[in-house]
Design a protein around this motif. Structure first.
Motif, PDB file in Angstrom:
ATOM      1  N   THR A 342     101.308  49.574  17.905  1.00 46.73           N
ATOM      2  CA  THR A 342     101.385  50.470  19.060  1.00 46.73           C
ATOM      3  C   THR A 342     101.256  51.918  18.624  1.00 46.73           C
ATOM      4  N   THR A 343     100.722  52.724  19.535  1.00 48.28           N
ATOM      5  CA  THR A 343     100.651  54.166  19.284  1.00 48.28           C
ATOM      6  C   THR A 343     100.487  54.894  20.620  1.00 48.28           C
ATOM      7  N   THR A 344     100.194  56.200  20.557  1.00 47.47           N
ATOM      8  CA  THR A 344     100.111  57.009  21.781  1.00 47.47           C
ATOM      9  C   THR A 344      98.678  57.101  22.297  1.00 47.47           C
ATOM     10  N   LEU A 348      92.847  61.758  19.521  1.00 47.84           N
ATOM     11  CA  LEU A 348      92.760  61.892  18.068  1.00 47.84           C
ATOM     12  C   LEU A 348      93.571  60.797  17.385  1.00 47.84           C
ATOM     13  N   THR A 349      94.746  60.536  17.934  1.00 41.63           N
ATOM     14  CA  THR A 349      95.609  59.496  17.379  1.00 41.63           C
ATOM     15  C   THR A 349      94.947  58.136  17.539  1.00 41.63           C
ATOM     16  N   TYR A 350      94.503  57.851  18.764  1.00 42.18           N
ATOM     17  CA  TYR A 350      93.859  56.570  19.019  1.00 42.18           C
ATOM     18  C   TYR A 350      92.675  56.354  18.075  1.00 42.18           C
ATOM     19  N   GLU A 372     101.412  61.002  27.557  1.00 40.85           N
ATOM     20  CA  GLU A 372     100.866  62.248  28.094  1.00 40.85           C
ATOM     21  C   GLU A 372      99.903  62.935  27.136  1.00 40.85           C
ATOM     22  N   GLY A 373      99.121  62.144  26.432  1.00 36.88           N
ATOM     23  CA  GLY A 373      98.078  62.702  25.577  1.00 36.88           C
ATOM     24  C   GLY A 373      98.591  63.440  24.362  1.00 36.88           C
ATOM     25  N   MET A 374      99.755  63.032  23.852  1.00 37.04           N
ATOM     26  CA  MET A 374     100.286  63.729  22.677  1.00 37.04           C
ATOM     27  C   MET A 374     100.251  62.850  21.435  1.00 37.04           C
ATOM     28  N   SER A 375     100.181  63.484  20.274  1.00 34.06           N
ATOM     29  CA  SER A 375     100.189  62.774  19.001  1.00 34.06           C
ATOM     30  C   SER A 375     101.545  62.088  18.813  1.00 34.06           C
ATOM     31  N   VAL A 376     101.614  61.219  17.805  1.00 33.39           N
ATOM     32  CA  VAL A 376     102.822  60.418  17.595  1.00 33.39           C
ATOM     33  C   VAL A 376     104.068  61.300  17.470  1.00 33.39           C
ATOM     34  N   LEU A 377     104.016  62.252  16.539  1.00 35.36           N
ATOM     35  CA  LEU A 377     105.226  63.055  16.306  1.00 35.36           C
ATOM     36  C   LEU A 377     105.485  64.058  17.422  1.00 35.36           C
ATOM     37  N   ALA A 379     104.707  63.648  20.566  1.00 33.03           N
ATOM     38  CA  ALA A 379     105.228  62.886  21.698  1.00 33.03           C
ATOM     39  C   ALA A 379     106.659  62.443  21.426  1.00 33.03           C
ATOM     40  N   TRP A 380     106.913  62.062  20.184  1.00 35.13           N
ATOM     41  CA  TRP A 380     108.270  61.637  19.837  1.00 35.13           C
ATOM     42  C   TRP A 380     109.229  62.814  20.026  1.00 35.13           C
ATOM     43  N   ALA A 381     108.831  63.982  19.507  1.00 31.15           N
ATOM     44  CA  ALA A 381     109.701  65.161  19.612  1.00 31.15           C
ATOM     45  C   ALA A 381     109.893  65.575  21.072  1.00 31.15           C
ATOM     46  N   PRO A 434     102.717  51.876   7.917  1.00 28.93           N
ATOM     47  CA  PRO A 434     102.628  53.077   7.078  1.00 28.93           C
ATOM     48  C   PRO A 434     102.581  54.332   7.942  1.00 28.93           C
ATOM     49  N   ARG A 435     102.777  55.480   7.289  1.00 24.74           N
ATOM     50  CA  ARG A 435     102.763  56.737   8.035  1.00 24.74           C
ATOM     51  C   ARG A 435     101.342  57.109   8.466  1.00 24.74           C
ATOM     52  N   GLU A 436     100.411  56.976   7.540  1.00 22.91           N
ATOM     53  CA  GLU A 436      99.045  57.403   7.850  1.00 22.91           C
ATOM     54  C   GLU A 436      98.168  56.205   8.181  1.00 22.91           C
ATOM     55  N   ALA A 437      97.253  56.411   9.115  1.00 19.61           N
ATOM     56  CA  ALA A 437      96.370  55.331   9.548  1.00 19.61           C
ATOM     57  C   ALA A 437      95.497  54.811   8.404  1.00 19.61           C
ATOM     58  N   VAL A 438      95.113  55.705   7.481  1.00 16.58           N
ATOM     59  CA  VAL A 438      94.265  55.262   6.349  1.00 16.58           C
ATOM     60  C   VAL A 438      94.879  54.088   5.608  1.00 16.58           C
TER      61      VAL A 438
ATOM     62  N   THR B 218     103.270  77.079  12.242  1.00 17.73           N
ATOM     63  CA  THR B 218     102.800  75.706  11.993  1.00 17.73           C
ATOM     64  C   THR B 218     101.280  75.613  12.006  1.00 17.73           C
ATOM     65  N   THR B 219     100.787  75.108  10.908  1.00 17.07           N
ATOM     66  CA  THR B 219      99.340  75.010  10.741  1.00 17.07           C
ATOM     67  C   THR B 219      98.853  73.629  11.135  1.00 17.07           C
ATOM     68  N   GLY B 220      97.910  73.585  12.047  1.00 19.86           N
ATOM     69  CA  GLY B 220      97.181  72.349  12.311  1.00 19.86           C
ATOM     70  C   GLY B 220      95.831  72.516  11.627  1.00 19.86           C
ATOM     71  N   GLU B 257      97.580  72.584   2.271  1.00 14.34           N
ATOM     72  CA  GLU B 257      98.372  71.377   2.492  1.00 14.34           C
ATOM     73  C   GLU B 257      97.848  70.577   3.682  1.00 14.34           C
ATOM     74  N   GLU B 258      97.582  71.269   4.772  1.00 13.51           N
ATOM     75  CA  GLU B 258      97.137  70.553   5.974  1.00 13.51           C
ATOM     76  C   GLU B 258      95.695  70.057   5.835  1.00 13.51           C
ATOM     77  N   SER B 259      94.811  70.901   5.302  1.00 17.46           N
ATOM     78  CA  SER B 259      93.394  70.519   5.224  1.00 17.46           C
ATOM     79  C   SER B 259      93.172  69.328   4.308  1.00 17.46           C
ATOM     80  N   TRP B 260      93.912  69.312   3.204  1.00 21.36           N
ATOM     81  CA  TRP B 260      93.649  68.277   2.198  1.00 21.36           C
ATOM     82  C   TRP B 260      94.451  67.007   2.429  1.00 21.36           C
ATOM     83  N   ARG B 261      95.219  66.976   3.507  1.00 23.45           N
ATOM     84  CA  ARG B 261      96.003  65.811   3.850  1.00 23.45           C
ATOM     85  C   ARG B 261      95.154  64.827   4.655  1.00 23.45           C
ATOM     86  N   GLN B 262      94.067  65.314   5.214  1.00 22.49           N
ATOM     87  CA  GLN B 262      93.337  64.529   6.202  1.00 22.49           C
ATOM     88  C   GLN B 262      92.361  63.563   5.557  1.00 22.49           C
TER      89      GLN B 262
HETATM   90  C1  B12 Z   1      98.928  69.851  17.515  1.00 24.43           C
HETATM   91  C2  B12 Z   1     100.446  69.771  17.577  1.00 24.43           C
HETATM   92  C3  B12 Z   1     101.063  70.026  18.803  1.00 24.43           C
HETATM   93  C4  B12 Z   1     100.305  70.278  20.101  1.00 24.43           C
HETATM   94  C5  B12 Z   1     100.112  68.961  20.867  1.00 24.43           C
HETATM   95  C6  B12 Z   1      98.918  68.188  20.455  1.00 24.43           C
HETATM   96  C7  B12 Z   1      98.891  66.841  21.119  1.00 24.43           C
HETATM   97  N1  B12 Z   1      98.043  66.632  22.106  1.00 24.43           N
HETATM   98  O1  B12 Z   1      99.641  65.994  20.743  1.00 24.43           O
HETATM   99  C8  B12 Z   1     101.310  71.156  20.882  1.00 24.43           C
HETATM  100  C9  B12 Z   1     101.109  72.600  20.533  1.00 24.43           C
HETATM  101  C10 B12 Z   1     101.210  71.037  22.417  1.00 24.43           C
HETATM  102  C11 B12 Z   1     102.593  70.647  20.286  1.00 24.43           C
HETATM  103  C12 B12 Z   1     103.785  70.719  20.968  1.00 24.43           C
HETATM  104  C13 B12 Z   1     104.988  70.325  20.424  1.00 24.43           C
HETATM  105  N2  B12 Z   1     105.199  69.939  19.133  1.00 24.43           N
HETATM  106 CO1  B12 Z   1     103.755  69.636  17.852  1.00 24.43          CO
HETATM  107  N3  B12 Z   1     102.506  69.474  16.435  1.00 24.43           N
HETATM  108  C14 B12 Z   1     101.197  69.490  16.406  1.00 24.43           C
HETATM  109  C15 B12 Z   1     100.699  69.285  14.967  1.00 24.43           C
HETATM  110  C16 B12 Z   1     100.174  70.606  14.402  1.00 24.43           C
HETATM  111  C17 B12 Z   1      99.564  68.264  14.807  1.00 24.43           C
HETATM  112  C18 B12 Z   1      99.769  66.952  15.529  1.00 24.43           C
HETATM  113  C19 B12 Z   1      98.527  66.138  15.472  1.00 24.43           C
HETATM  114  O2  B12 Z   1      97.637  66.305  16.274  1.00 24.43           O
HETATM  115  N4  B12 Z   1      98.402  65.242  14.496  1.00 24.43           N
HETATM  116  C20 B12 Z   1      97.258  64.392  14.318  1.00 24.43           C
HETATM  117  C21 B12 Z   1      97.498  62.978  14.909  1.00 24.43           C
HETATM  118  C22 B12 Z   1      96.270  62.108  14.739  1.00 24.43           C
HETATM  119  O3  B12 Z   1      98.583  62.440  14.180  1.00 24.43           O
HETATM  120  P1  B12 Z   1      99.449  61.200  14.663  1.00 24.43           P
HETATM  121  O4  B12 Z   1      99.400  61.033  16.110  1.00 24.43           O
HETATM  122  O5  B12 Z   1     100.773  61.293  14.027  1.00 24.43           O
HETATM  123  O6  B12 Z   1      98.691  59.967  14.020  1.00 24.43           O
HETATM  124  C23 B12 Z   1      98.644  59.762  12.623  1.00 24.43           C
HETATM  125  C24 B12 Z   1      99.731  58.838  12.109  1.00 24.43           C
HETATM  126  O7  B12 Z   1     100.906  58.887  12.866  1.00 24.43           O
HETATM  127  C25 B12 Z   1      99.099  57.490  12.078  1.00 24.43           C
HETATM  128  N5  B12 Z   1      99.349  56.620  13.200  1.00 24.43           N
HETATM  129  C26 B12 Z   1      99.169  56.872  14.509  1.00 24.43           C
HETATM  130  N6  B12 Z   1      99.417  55.815  15.250  1.00 24.43           N
HETATM  131  C27 B12 Z   1      99.766  54.827  14.425  1.00 24.43           C
HETATM  132  C28 B12 Z   1     100.108  53.515  14.679  1.00 24.43           C
HETATM  133  C29 B12 Z   1     100.469  52.687  13.629  1.00 24.43           C
HETATM  134  C30 B12 Z   1     100.841  51.293  13.893  1.00 24.43           C
HETATM  135  C31 B12 Z   1     100.453  53.196  12.302  1.00 24.43           C
HETATM  136  C32 B12 Z   1     100.846  52.306  11.221  1.00 24.43           C
HETATM  137  C33 B12 Z   1     100.072  54.506  12.057  1.00 24.43           C
HETATM  138  C34 B12 Z   1      99.731  55.312  13.106  1.00 24.43           C
HETATM  139  O8  B12 Z   1      97.720  57.715  12.087  1.00 24.43           O
HETATM  140  C35 B12 Z   1      97.343  59.031  12.374  1.00 24.43           C
HETATM  141  C36 B12 Z   1      96.548  59.568  11.207  1.00 24.43           C
HETATM  142  O9  B12 Z   1      97.123  59.271  10.001  1.00 24.43           O
HETATM  143  C37 B12 Z   1     101.991  68.778  14.247  1.00 24.43           C
HETATM  144  C38 B12 Z   1     102.202  69.322  12.836  1.00 24.43           C
HETATM  145  C39 B12 Z   1     101.181  68.864  11.855  1.00 24.43           C
HETATM  146  N7  B12 Z   1     100.582  69.767  11.135  1.00 24.43           N
HETATM  147  O10 B12 Z   1     100.936  67.666  11.759  1.00 24.43           O
HETATM  148  C40 B12 Z   1     103.115  69.316  15.147  1.00 24.43           C
HETATM  149  C41 B12 Z   1     104.392  68.510  15.326  1.00 24.43           C
HETATM  150  C42 B12 Z   1     104.027  67.053  15.524  1.00 24.43           C
HETATM  151  N8  B12 Z   1     104.980  69.047  16.565  1.00 24.43           N
HETATM  152  C43 B12 Z   1     106.280  69.081  16.559  1.00 24.43           C
HETATM  153  C44 B12 Z   1     107.104  69.524  17.654  1.00 24.43           C
HETATM  154  C45 B12 Z   1     108.614  69.577  17.411  1.00 24.43           C
HETATM  155  C46 B12 Z   1     106.545  69.871  18.895  1.00 24.43           C
HETATM  156  C47 B12 Z   1     107.308  70.315  20.156  1.00 24.43           C
HETATM  157  C48 B12 Z   1     108.472  69.405  20.532  1.00 24.43           C
HETATM  158  C49 B12 Z   1     107.766  71.751  20.032  1.00 24.43           C
HETATM  159  C50 B12 Z   1     108.500  72.230  21.251  1.00 24.43           C
HETATM  160  N9  B12 Z   1     109.801  72.090  21.239  1.00 24.43           N
HETATM  161  O11 B12 Z   1     107.892  72.705  22.162  1.00 24.43           O
HETATM  162  C51 B12 Z   1     106.212  70.298  21.245  1.00 24.43           C
HETATM  163  C52 B12 Z   1     106.291  69.010  22.107  1.00 24.43           C
HETATM  164  C53 B12 Z   1     105.345  68.971  23.256  1.00 24.43           C
HETATM  165  C54 B12 Z   1     105.969  69.342  24.568  1.00 24.43           C
HETATM  166  N10 B12 Z   1     107.231  69.594  24.664  1.00 24.43           N
HETATM  167  O12 B12 Z   1     105.237  69.428  25.511  1.00 24.43           O
HETATM  168  C55 B12 Z   1     106.820  68.632  15.219  1.00 24.43           C
HETATM  169  C56 B12 Z   1     107.521  67.275  15.249  1.00 24.43           C
HETATM  170  C57 B12 Z   1     108.706  67.352  14.325  1.00 24.43           C
HETATM  171  C58 B12 Z   1     109.335  66.046  14.113  1.00 24.43           C
HETATM  172  N11 B12 Z   1     109.069  65.401  12.960  1.00 24.43           N
HETATM  173  O13 B12 Z   1     110.038  65.642  14.957  1.00 24.43           O
HETATM  174  C59 B12 Z   1     105.565  68.720  14.296  1.00 24.43           C
HETATM  175  C60 B12 Z   1     105.530  67.677  13.146  1.00 24.43           C
HETATM  176  C61 B12 Z   1     105.537  70.155  13.731  1.00 24.43           C
HETATM  177  C62 B12 Z   1     106.686  70.463  12.819  1.00 24.43           C
HETATM  178  N12 B12 Z   1     106.522  70.361  11.506  1.00 24.43           N
HETATM  179  O14 B12 Z   1     107.751  70.809  13.265  1.00 24.43           O
HETATM  180  N13 B12 Z   1     102.404  70.142  19.023  1.00 24.43           N
END
Ligand code: B12
Ligand code: SF4
Lengths: 447, 322
Positions: A342-344, A348-350, A372-377, A379-381, A434-438, B218-220, B257-262
């Motif tokens: 499962t995921t969000t 980008l996540t999908y 609501e179209g948010m990434s895993v972390l 959306a969790w936060a 795992p943490r990362e999809a790779v 925070t760097t994306g 850190e962010e660029s090379w993590r992807q």
């Molecule tokens: C862009 C971003 C945002 C954007 C939203 C983008 C979006 N549509 O989701 C904005 C600016 C809106 C945002 C907002 C917030 N954010 Co933000 N955000 C980020 C950022 C920079 C990148 C997230 C991202 O797009 N990642 C890419 C996607 C693809 O990653 P992913 O979904 O996790 O998927 C990966 C893995 O999880 C895995 N995976 C996914 N699904 C599955 C399923 C399975 C089964 C498996 C095994 C693996 C897997 O594969 C993917 C690739 O490896 C991160 C920090 C960072 N540099 O990573 C912070 C981050 C996620 N945000 C954070 C926070 C706290 C927030 C806010 C709560 C802040 C606030 N209080 O307002 C808000 C919440 C939104 C709200 N209240 O409306 C924190 C979360 C902290 C934590 N660990 O709890 C982070 C980590 C930043 C930080 N270091 O503090 N954010």
């Protein structure tokens, strides 16, 4: 510049006849100012008022169409300085330049590469948009032949580059109705260029050699000569000075309502830099800052993919993240025994996860929750991807019916959810991936 | 009649605070030089309407133990020095770092946890190896960060290190350590103007002067949220120039850190042919991320690949020439 309700009211008949559906002309004017009504709804408005009002509602930066058919693209029509103020609308067209002095085989190879290049990201196909052909030989005949040859290889729009009107004319004759951009009118040739562009109904770029005053001067003359679709080259080939110029142009159009300079901008990344890295930097700057067409001199997939990604990112609407529909997605013909993850629903996540699952060849199921179209972390936060959300999705989409087992795999980043999810989904076994999809394929193999 | 275009200039009322990293012997530290960032009175590189008294700078990331999880492209580019933080920092200085960003990972490649004593020893060896100012970051888990960063702060009194990440969860401890041992902090908040402001307020309420606070919005990375970082930085910078005192900190972006993590900068096999060569792709990923964030207001970009460092230095000097 948008007119206020009161300014609009002054232009209306002021009879309060209600034919528009509003109780008074003033009420109607207010709706118009708020862009919630159309002027057509008032049957009594005068021709002059219509003209004044439509001029006021014309976009501050003109829309220019380049090319024809499936590969036509549009630039301009931007309304803000910063993307967070609303959004940027029409991403810049990326062009590769070739010259009529280059070996025909080499040109054909480059054109084929650019023409065929298409790369997918978050379900969106990203491509280059145009070929710029420069008349480096100075000879109209050679130029026309080169243009004709390239046209036989691609349907991409062209930027035809020469300071010689005869060369452009010869090229236009073989190019037919493909609507290229002519580059460029200058102080020396503008009259002839204006005649050519107007006659052929194509857009015309204008290049200043001496800053914005000369650019405005030329734009005025071309406008007076009846050329409507202009593209501006403010002239600098210095990275910093270019930034200043494009910023000034955007501000003049949006904030000073200077229609004269309200046209898309063409930029030459390859001329700003003498190295490939420098060209990457310049293109990055022009994508972020205000270019409508960017002409590059080098093409390499390893560079094109990052730059197209940047363009996609910068031109994403900040108000709505790109998302996919919640539901259950299948990969590689899964059966009831295949694993469920499962995921969000953030695109980008999908696509990060889907890409890995697809590529692994392992049959599997993926349950997409409405987060609501948010990434895993994120959306969790934000509390949009919690045990409750996941449990709800499992039930809504009857995940259990598809499976012979009751196991669901969480993204590693939200391992903390497993306890709560066990409570929400009695009888289910919660696994943490795992943490990362790779790393998913390796994880699934050892499951 | 010739046309004269009046160049449109914004009349900004605010400016960015100047923040100085590092301290020389006279100032109570041991750095060969200090470096100051900030001071802008206009948006990035718009010299026609305001000042950028200090050039944006480049940091290079160094880690306290071998980064086995790094992209093969980076491992190949750096080679043996990755085994020794002191040698690594020295090399980073040679290839042009303006500051070193030392990351204390929290555990070595075999999973052995880092003790506070080890963290203290590492900062001392890096201080000896280089004369540059240093940013020190912990593993990024609030409790562990507290333990390790306090040890680092104690071991290097008066050096004006920038300690990070200082977040809402642990700012009290980090700020207290900065106050006690004469350091700076990197205030980090998740891509949100109000959260960034809030944290700066909390930090200044503890009486750490804002001249000692860098801001990490925070760097994306490119393709992974850069548009959010880009826009929040533009918003913070506009707010700062419009006079909002709690947004006027210089910004630091951890671009490497962010660029090379992807995936795009790590994976050579099994990816579409359209992605091209892994090395060039990875470096372009980092260059584009750094450039876009400099254009939106970064004062410090921390990088990983030596080639990116050269390109970004050249970019900054081009954009500063006027
Ligand atoms: C862009 C971003 C945002 C954007 C939203 C983008 C979006 N549509 O989701 C904005 C600016 C809106 C945002 C907002 C917030 N954010 Co933000 N955000 C980020 C950022 C920079 C990148 C997230 C991202 O797009 N990642 C890419 C996607 C693809 O990653 P992913 O979904 O996790 O998927 C990966 C893995 O999880 C895995 N995976 C996914 N699904 C599955 C399923 C399975 C089964 C498996 C095994 C693996 C897997 O594969 C993917 C690739 O490896 C991160 C920090 C960072 N540099 O990573 C912070 C981050 C996620 N945000 C954070 C926070 C706290 C927030 C806010 C709560 C802040 C606030 N209080 O307002 C808000 C919440 C939104 C709200 N209240 O409306 C924190 C979360 C902290 C934590 N660990 O709890 C982070 C980590 C930043 C930080 N270091 O503090 N954010
Ligand atoms: S229809 Fe026209 S004239 Fe009649 S009330 Fe509406 S705006 Fe006024």
């Amino acid at each position: 510049m948008a007119l206020s309700g009161l300014q609009i009211y002054k232009l209306l008949p002021k009879t309060n006849c209600k034919d528009c559906g509003y109780p008074t002309c003033l009420a109607f004017a207010m709706k118009l100012a708020a862009k919630q009504a159309s002027l057509d709804d008032c049957p009594h408005v005068s021709a002059e008022a219509k003209e004044a009002l439509s001029a006021a509602s014309a976009p501050p930066i003109r829309l220019v169409k380049v090319g024809t058919g499936a590969r036509e693209f549009q630039v301009g029509n931007e309304t803000v300085m910063f993307r967070h103020e609303k959004t940027f609308f029409h991403h810049p067209g990326l062009a590769l330049r070739v010259k009529d002095t280059e070996d025909a085989g080499a040109v054909a190879e480059k054109v084929k590469m650019v023409n065929d290049y298409s790369v997918e990201r978050v379900g969106i196909e990203m491509t280059f948009n145009a070929i710029a052909i420069e008349n480096a030989s100075g000879d109209p005949g050679t130029y026309a032949d080169a243009v004709k040859a390239v046209r036989s290889q691609t349907a991409l729009p062209f930027v035809l580059m020469s300071d010689d009107v005869d060369a452009l004319k010869a090229a236009l004759d073989v190019e037919g109705d493909h609507k290229p951009v002519l580059y460029a009118a200058t102080v020396d040739n503008w009259e002839a260029m204006a005649g050519l562009a107007k006659g052929k109904q194509v857009s015309l770029a204008v290049r200043s050699q001496d800053g914005l005053d000369e650019l405005a001067d030329l734009a005025t003359k071309l406008g007076d000569a009846g050329v409507e679709a202009l593209v501006l080259d403010p002239g600098s080939r210095d990275l910093g000075e270019s930034l200043a110029q494009v910023t000034q142009l955007r501000r003049l159009a949006l904030k000073k309502n200077l229609r004269l300079l309200g046209h898309p901008i063409i930029a030459f990344a390859g001329e700003v830099a003498d190295t490939e890295e420098g060209e990457i930097v310049a293109t990055t700057q022009f994508i972020a800052k205000y270019a409508g067409i960017i002409v590059m001199d080098r093409f390499d997939p390893a560079v094109a993919y990052p730059l197209l990604t940047l363009r996609l990112n910068i031109y994403t609407d900040p108000q709505k993240p790109i998302s996919v529909d919640p539901g259950i997605y299948d990969f590689n013909n899964p059966t009831a025994d295949s694993p469920l993850m499962t995921t969000t629903n953030f695109s980008l996540t999908y696509f990060s996860v889907a890409g890995e699952l697809d590529g692994s060849g392992i049959p599997s199921w993926l349950l997409i929750c409405d987060a609501e179209g948010m990434s895993v972390l994120t959306a969790w936060a934000a509390g949009k991807f919690d045990a409750e959300t996941i449990a709800k999705a499992v039930k809504t989409f009857n995940a259990g019916d598809k499976l012979s087992h009751k196991k669901i795999i969480l993204p590693g980043h939200v391992a903390v959810l497993s306890g709560e999810l066990e409570e929400e989904l009695p009888g289910w076994e919660i696994l943490v991936g795992p943490r990362e999809a790779v790393d998913l394929p390796a994880y699934l193999k050892q499951l | 009649m010739p046309v004269t275009v009046e160049i449109p200039k914004e009349r900004w009322t605010g400016s960015i605070r100047e923040v100085t990293l590092g301290a020389t012997a006279e100032q109570g530290g041991t750095r060969a030089k200090t470096v100051t960032v900030g001071g802008e009175t206009t948006l990035p590189f718009l010299h026609f309407e305001g000042e950028m008294p200090h050039t944006p700078i480049v940091g290079i990331e160094v880690q306290d133990s071998y980064p086995a999880d790094w992209s093969p492209v980076l491992l190949a580019a750096w080679g043996d020095v990755l085994n020794d933080p002191a040698a690594w920092a020295k090399k980073a200085e040679e290839i042009g770092a303006d500051v070193i960003m030392l990351k204390v990972r929290g555990a070595d490649a075999d999973g052995n946890a880092t003790s506070p004593e080890q963290a203290a020893a590492v900062i001392q060896s890096v201080l000896q190896a280089t004369g540059l100012p240093i940013i020190v970051r912990g593993p990024g888990q609030a409790e562990l960060d507290n333990k390790l960063l306090v040890a680092v702060a104690e071991a290097a009194p008066g050096e004006r290190l920038a300690l990070g990440l200082c977040e809402d969860k642990n700012y009290r401890t980090i700020v207290a350590a900065a106050l006690a041992h004469d350091h700076l902090v990197v205030a980090s908040s998740p891509i949100d103007v109000n959260l960034a402001k809030q944290l700066n307020i909390l930090i200044s309420d503890m009486r750490l002067p804002l001249e000692r606070v860098l801001m990490d919005p925070t760097t994306g990375a490119l393709g992974y949220g850069i548009e959010y970082s880009y826009s929040v930085m533009e918003r913070l910078r506009v707010a700062a120039l419009t006079g909002d005192g709690m947004t006027q900190q210089p910004m630091v972006c951890f671009v490497g850190e962010e660029s090379w993590r992807q995936k795009e900068s790590r994976t050579a096999e099994g990816v579409p042919a359209e992605w091209g060569d892994i090395e060039k792709r990875g470096i372009t990923w980092e260059i584009a991320t750094a450039t876009a964030l400099l254009e939106s207001g970064a004062d410090i970009v921390v990088l990983r690949h030596p080639e990116t460092v050269d390109v970004v230095h050249e970019t900054i000097s081009k954009l500063m020439a006027h």
